[in-house]
Motif scaffolding. Structure first.
Motif, mmCIF file in Angstrom:
data_model
loop_
_atom_site.group_PDB
_atom_site.id
_atom_site.type_symbol
_atom_site.label_atom_id
_atom_site.label_comp_id
_atom_site.label_asym_id
_atom_site.label_seq_id
_atom_site.Cartn_x
_atom_site.Cartn_y
_atom_site.Cartn_z
ATOM 1 N N GLY A 9 0.810 -1.219 0.000
ATOM 2 C CA GLY A 9 0.000 0.000 0.000
ATOM 3 C C GLY A 9 0.837 1.259 0.000
ATOM 4 O O GLY A 9 0.566 2.209 -0.746
ATOM 5 N N ARG A 13 0.998 4.035 -2.944
ATOM 6 C CA ARG A 13 0.688 5.436 -2.649
ATOM 7 C C ARG A 13 1.850 6.340 -3.054
ATOM 8 O O ARG A 13 1.648 7.384 -3.687
ATOM 9 C CB ARG A 13 0.374 5.644 -1.171
ATOM 10 C CG ARG A 13 -0.011 7.109 -0.875
ATOM 11 C CD ARG A 13 -0.225 7.439 0.588
ATOM 12 N NE ARG A 13 -1.063 6.501 1.285
ATOM 13 C CZ ARG A 13 -0.636 5.679 2.250
ATOM 14 N NH1 ARG A 13 0.620 5.677 2.630
ATOM 15 N NH2 ARG A 13 -1.469 4.869 2.853
ATOM 16 N N GLU A 41 -4.201 1.139 -0.246
ATOM 17 C CA GLU A 41 -3.064 2.033 0.025
ATOM 18 C C GLU A 41 -2.779 2.173 1.517
ATOM 19 O O GLU A 41 -1.635 2.332 1.915
ATOM 20 C CB GLU A 41 -3.305 3.421 -0.580
ATOM 21 C CG GLU A 41 -3.084 3.489 -2.063
ATOM 22 C CD GLU A 41 -3.047 4.919 -2.578
ATOM 23 O OE1 GLU A 41 -3.221 5.877 -1.778
ATOM 24 O OE2 GLU A 41 -2.849 5.088 -3.790
#
Length: 103
Positions: A9, A13, A41
């Motif tokens: 995640g 991101r 994310e």
């Protein structure tokens, strides 16, 4: 030890933010709901390999580069865990005295 879904995640991101793109941009391109992508994310949901491939495609990044970054993060965490925090200290006087004699 890091958690795989958290590391994936964070890498996703970081890639999205580096490109200056929004969750909406990527969710639309990956054909996944904005809320679900947000949870991926944040490490709250585990992305399937198919979903991860779709997100990588929307980011226009090879999955191998995302997984390589995740792997590098795990390797760094593992190397930190193997470093002793404090040296071994003898817990008895005889051990301390014998180590002084050998010097």
């Amino acid at each position: 030890m890091p958690v795989l879904r958290n590391e994936i995640g964070e890498v996703l991101r970081d890639a999205r933010l580096t490109q200056g793109r929004t969750l909406r941009d990527i969710s639309s391109g990956a054909r996944v709901s904005l809320g679900y992508l947000s949870e991926v994310e944040r490490g709250q949901k585990e992305a399937s390999s198919e979903l991860l491939a779709s997100i990588c495609e929307a980011l226009d990044m090879p999955m191998s580069s995302i997984l390589r970054e995740v792997s590098d993060r795990f390797a760094a965490a593992e190397s930190l865990e193997s470093v002793p925090v404090m040296p071994s200290i003898p817990d008895t006087v005889p051990e301390l005295l014998s180590s002084m004699r050998t010097r």
